[in-house]
Design an enzyme around this catalytic site. Structure first.
Site, PDB file in Angstrom:
ATOM      1  N   HIS A   1       0.854  -1.182   0.000  1.00 50.84           N
ATOM      2  CA  HIS A   1       0.000   0.000   0.000  1.00 50.84           C
ATOM      3  C   HIS A   1       0.891   1.232   0.000  1.00 50.84           C
ATOM      4  O   HIS A   1       1.865   1.311   0.750  1.00 50.84           O
ATOM      5  CB  HIS A   1      -0.921  -0.001   1.216  1.00 50.84           C
ATOM      6  CG  HIS A   1      -1.902   1.128   1.211  1.00 50.84           C
ATOM      7  ND1 HIS A   1      -2.695   1.398   0.118  1.00 50.84           N
ATOM      8  CD2 HIS A   1      -2.203   2.077   2.134  1.00 50.84           C
ATOM      9  CE1 HIS A   1      -3.458   2.452   0.381  1.00 50.84           C
ATOM     10  NE2 HIS A   1      -3.171   2.880   1.592  1.00 50.84           N
TER      11      HIS A   1
ATOM     12  N   HIS B   1      -3.159   9.109   1.360  1.00 52.57           N
ATOM     13  CA  HIS B   1      -3.153   7.926   0.502  1.00 52.57           C
ATOM     14  C   HIS B   1      -4.531   7.677  -0.083  1.00 52.57           C
ATOM     15  O   HIS B   1      -5.534   8.242   0.362  1.00 52.57           O
ATOM     16  CB  HIS B   1      -2.652   6.695   1.274  1.00 52.57           C
ATOM     17  CG  HIS B   1      -3.374   6.411   2.559  1.00 52.57           C
ATOM     18  ND1 HIS B   1      -4.093   5.253   2.781  1.00 52.57           N
ATOM     19  CD2 HIS B   1      -3.503   7.131   3.705  1.00 52.57           C
ATOM     20  CE1 HIS B   1      -4.617   5.280   4.002  1.00 52.57           C
ATOM     21  NE2 HIS B   1      -4.273   6.403   4.577  1.00 52.57           N
TER      22      HIS B   1
ATOM     23  N   CYS C   1      -3.575   2.873  -5.394  1.00 50.53           N
ATOM     24  CA  CYS C   1      -2.824   3.687  -4.440  1.00 50.53           C
ATOM     25  C   CYS C   1      -1.435   4.052  -4.944  1.00 50.53           C
ATOM     26  O   CYS C   1      -0.936   5.158  -4.696  1.00 50.53           O
ATOM     27  CB  CYS C   1      -2.737   2.973  -3.085  1.00 50.53           C
ATOM     28  SG  CYS C   1      -1.914   1.351  -3.151  1.00 50.53           S
TER      29      CYS C   1
END
Length: 254
Positions: free
Chosen positions: A30, A42, A154
């Protein structure tokens, strides 16, 4: 940092850094932009709100959301487990118990290929940190379009914040090195007629590795030609960008 690992300590972080943390035993990472004072911006698909793929991939998509629940909320962030889109979290929630890694920019082709795992570096150069922070803060307010595992995830968000580059074609993978690696591996296994040129295991391995490395390299934002620099003020939604921006409307990346 080096070929084997991009792991860093928290006291090495600078505002504007592109950071990431591995999920589920290093199967997926991530990504986000560190903005200073222990906070990260994010892009996520919140657990409980996703359309999902109907496959095991959903497990990795959902893991990008901060893991604290309503029963045990983060004292700084509160319960973010159901949030989606561009959000701001503390570093602890972003890491979700994982280690901290720094995404590298401006690497050379040999180093890029040596880092066989996608989603850790790019040949593209980063813009100044003040530009990175401006894009991340603007998108926190305005959003980054609809989350797409292969074209708008992401890592795509973080790379756009760092470079201002968008893919203007709709037929290829997005900016994500992880997505490019997945498709490169698939192509290396099943798509190339070169696999029929040899029947030995060593020959098949060499062909597969060569195709994998080549596919990753040509998909990188620092190499591909279907990218353009887009000011963040024009980025209202990803779908709008894809329809309004072309190589004749903005300066195409050299």
């Amino acid at each position: 940092m080096g070929v084997l690992s991009n792991k860093i300590e928290r006291d090495q972080l600078k505002a504007g850094d592109h950071i990431y943390s591995w999920r589920h035993a290093y199967l997926y990472a991530h990504h986000g932009i560190y903005i200073g004072e222990g906070n990260v911006i994010h892009f996520t698909r919140g657990a409980g709100q996703e359309i999902g793929t109907g496959t095991v991939l959903d497990r990795f998509i959902f893991s990008s959301s901060p893991s604290n629940s309503l029963d045990n909320p983060c004292p700084r962030c509160g319960d973010q487990s159901s949030l989606d889109g561009v959000i701001s979290s503390c570093l602890e929630c972003f890491l979700s118990g994982g280690d901290l890694y720094l995404f590298e920019y401006g690497v050379n082709p040999a180093f890029f290929i040596a880092k066989a795992r996608g989603g850790t570096c790019t040949l593209a150069s980063s813009d100044p940190n003040q530009d990175v922070l401006h894009r991340a803060s603007f998108l926190l307010e305005k959003g980054f379009g609809v989350y797409d595992l292969f074209k708008n995830n992401c890592e795509d968000f973080a790379i756009y914040c760092k470079t201002g580059l968008l893919v203007y074609t709709t037929i290829s993978v997005g900016r994500s090195g992880q997505a490019a690696s997945f498709l490169a591996a698939t192509s290396a296994i099943i798509s190339s007629p070169l696999r029929f040129l040899t029947t030995s295991f060593s020959g098949l391995t060499a062909v597969g590795c060569g195709l994998y490395c080549l596919s990753r390299l040509v998909s990188d934002m620092g190499v591909r030609r279907d990218v353009t620099k887009v000011p963040v003020e024009r980025l209202v939604a990803r779908s709008g960008i894809e329809h309004e921006v072309g190589p004749s409307e903005t300066d195409k990346k050299d």
